[in-house]
Design a protein around this motif. Structure first.
Motif, PDB file in Angstrom:
ATOM      1  N   CYS A 188     -20.014   2.766   3.887  1.00 17.01           N
ATOM      2  CA  CYS A 188     -20.789   1.874   3.032  1.00 17.01           C
ATOM      3  C   CYS A 188     -20.370   2.078   1.575  1.00 17.01           C
ATOM      4  CB  CYS A 188     -22.277   2.187   3.201  1.00 17.01           C
ATOM      5  SG  CYS A 188     -23.331   1.337   2.023  1.00 17.01           S
ATOM      6  N   CYS A 201     -23.679   3.869  -0.245  1.00 20.68           N
ATOM      7  CA  CYS A 201     -23.962   5.255   0.121  1.00 20.68           C
ATOM      8  C   CYS A 201     -22.776   5.681   0.986  1.00 20.68           C
ATOM      9  CB  CYS A 201     -25.300   5.376   0.868  1.00 20.68           C
ATOM     10  SG  CYS A 201     -25.304   4.546   2.450  1.00 20.68           S
ATOM     11  N   CYS A 203     -23.862  -0.405   4.853  1.00 21.52           N
ATOM     12  CA  CYS A 203     -24.594   0.025   6.032  1.00 21.52           C
ATOM     13  C   CYS A 203     -25.809  -0.885   6.185  1.00 21.52           C
ATOM     14  CB  CYS A 203     -25.032   1.483   5.907  1.00 21.52           C
ATOM     15  SG  CYS A 203     -26.320   1.735   4.675  1.00 21.52           S
ATOM     16  N   CYS A 227     -28.582  -0.437   3.341  1.00 26.58           N
ATOM     17  CA  CYS A 227     -28.194  -0.937   2.023  1.00 26.58           C
ATOM     18  C   CYS A 227     -28.123  -2.466   2.042  1.00 26.58           C
ATOM     19  CB  CYS A 227     -26.866  -0.354   1.575  1.00 26.58           C
ATOM     20  SG  CYS A 227     -26.983   1.388   1.101  1.00 26.58           S
TER      21      CYS A 227
END
Ligand code: ZN
Ligand code: ZN
Lengths: 361, 169
Positions: free
Chosen positions: B7, B10, B32, B35
């Motif tokens: 991601c 993150c 992800c 997110c």
């Protein structure tokens, strides 16, 4: 002119004579401008903001379009007045919630409004009913030129008009159109359209309510970028995106009529029945019902001359406008009662629907 | 097969992959699930990749300049917090910070639109006056009286030019 008399005057959007286009309800252009050598409003002390407000109000008062206008500070507006101005698209929610030193100047027919000390020192806006990007640009361009004779703008030859947020740099122009796209919504094509429009560097938002809530199937389409293209180029590009969305909406309508006419007419007929008979209507439900009747007008279910009533009600059924008629504070439930009352009264005399199925009545 | 994409926001495994063309440039973002939710990516009406890229560009780790705007006292930490500048001069102060962002944010990096002609003429005139007045001061100080007379003439001509529009109405 006072704010109270302005609010009781029909606006460009609520005036029954100004409805012109089936799919584009309204065109709007906004220019952000800042004064050279002064901190942006969000980084200014109260005294600096007060100074900017005074300088800008003075400069505006002598321009041709603002000769007959209302000039007020936000502090002098009641909560209800602010809400009505937001519902008429004359001020932003940010301005209505802003601290000391914010103001707005609005011309008499409510086609031009200038917010002072919003995110930028000046946010000039011109609004037109229907699809009128070029007209709106010529009006706002002239006003901006007049202002520039009186004010020193923050400008850089390379970056253009300097704005508090770098996303507005350059032309500092946001051109937008409010579009009624019920058939694209009914046939679940909006997602696809939004994606395609995004790829062309334009942004789509739901208009009523916050964020992406698109009650009434009304969307606002605007340019995403402001630097690297001239105003005319942006307007031309936006115009052709709008044309192609109109085409898609018309195709979607034709398809719905061809495959599912009864289903579509059922929606319109039921909306008509509810507007004539309901006793409780939230503003979201009202928007959705009005939207179906407006589609009915486009499909010749209702006569063309009833379009103006619907466009006016899109604004007048909003919470602030309902509250304003009541003249005293209302709970949201009481507002829903009053909204239903108003709509029942309006639709009691509304033309009866005529449904054309398979080319016959 | 290549290892799963991470991601961009993150470091979880990315399951949402987006491509958007902004200004003829292809931008790819891998996110992800959580997110993507948080950024509103799953809601097509509320989502614009350019907004996302913009926020990413404003990520504090991408900030390198350590200046303070002389005009307004704004710092890059303030910019990190607000995403807005303090005053017009900040664009010059933080040019090394902002320049790289413009490419992602906009269609081009140079203004090609309207020019505030009147504003600029006034500024040019004003700047020229300031310059002449300082030259005049210098000339007087160093007793170059012929030069001083010439500057004085030019100043009064310029001042006349500035005042002309007023007397016309
Ligand atoms: Zn993540
Ligand atoms: Zn600054």
């Amino acid at each position: 002119m006072t704010i109270a008399s302005l609010l009781s005057t029909p606006s460009e959007l609520t005036d029954t004579a100004s409805s012109k286009c089936a799919i584009v309800l309204m065109t709007r252009i906004r220019l952000a401008r800042n004064l050279a050598g002064r901190s942006f409003p969000g980084w200014s002390r109260e005294a600096q903001r007060a100074e900017v407000l005074a300088v800008c109000r003075e400069a505006l008062s002598t321009t041709a379009p603002m000769k007959r206008s209302v000039s007020t500070t936000v502090a002098d507006l009641s909560d209800l007045e602010k809400q009505i101005l937001v519902e008429r698209h004359l001020i932003s929610r940010e301005l209505s919630g802003s601290k000391d030193g914010a103001g707005v100047v609005i011309n008499k027919d409510q086609t031009v409004s200038v917010m002072i000390n919003e995110e930028d020192h000046l946010r000039i806006q011109v609004l037109r009913a229907g699809f009128q990007l070029k007209k709106a640009w010529s009006v706002i361009n002239a006003l901006d030129t007049e202002l520039e004779e009186r004010l020193d703008y923050a400008y850089s030859a390379r970056l253009g008009y300097l704005t508090a947020c770098p996303t507005n740099l350059g032309t500092a122009m946001r051109a937008s159109a409010m579009m009624h796209l019920p058939a694209l919504v009914i046939s679940s094509q909006m997602e696809k359209v939004v994606r395609a429009v995004n790829q062309l560097g334009m942004v789509v938002r739901g208009l009523f309510g916050e964020g992406s809530d698109a009650s009434g199937s009304i969307f606002q389409i605007s340019n995403q970028t402001t630097l690297g293209e001239s105003e005319e180029e942006i307007i031309k590009r936006l115009g052709s995106v709008l044309e192609s969305i109109i085409e898609h909406e018309l195709n979607a309508r034709a398809k719905l009529l061809e495959t599912d006419a009864s289903k579509l007419y059922d929606k319109i007929g039921r909306a008509y029945g509810i507007l004539q008979n309901s006793h409780l209507l939230t503003s979201t439900e009202a928007m959705n019902l009005l939207s179906l009747l407006r589609l009915g007008i486009d499909l010749n279910v209702f006569p063309e001359d009833s379009r103006a009533v619907i466009d006016r009600l899109f604004i007048e059924a909003q919470p602030g406008h309902i509250q304003n008629v009541a003249k005293h504070d209302l709970e949201s439930m009481q507002r829903d009662v009053l909204r239903a009352d108003k709509l029942r009264a309006e639709f009691a005399a509304f033309a009866k629907p005529t449904f054309i199925i398979n080319g016959q009545n | 097969m290549a290892s799963p994409l991470k991601c961009d926001l993150c470091s979880n495994q990315a399951t949402v992959h987006l491509t958007q063309i902004v200004n003829n440039k292809v931008h790819k973002v891998d996110l992800c699930e959580s997110c993507a939710q948080a950024k509103g990516v799953t809601d097509p009406n509320g989502f614009s990749l350019a907004d996302l890229l913009h926020k990413d560009a404003l990520n504090p780790e991408n900030l390198t300049t350590a200046a303070r705007c002389e005009q307004c006292g704004f710092t890059q930490a303030d910019f990190k917090k607000q995403g807005r500048f303090g005053c017009p001069q900040c664009y010059a102060t933080f040019s090394s910070l902002i320049e790289p962002m413009l490419d992602n944010m906009h269609k081009g990096t140079a203004h090609t639109g309207k020019v505030p002609q009147k504003s600029l003429e006034r500024k040019t005139l004003h700047d020229r006056l300031t310059e002449l007045e300082s030259s005049l001061g210098q000339a007087v100080k160093t007793e170059r009286f012929e030069d001083a007379a010439r500057y004085r003439d030019e100043i009064s001509q310029l001042k006349q030019a500035v005042e002309q529009p007023k007397s016309a109405c």
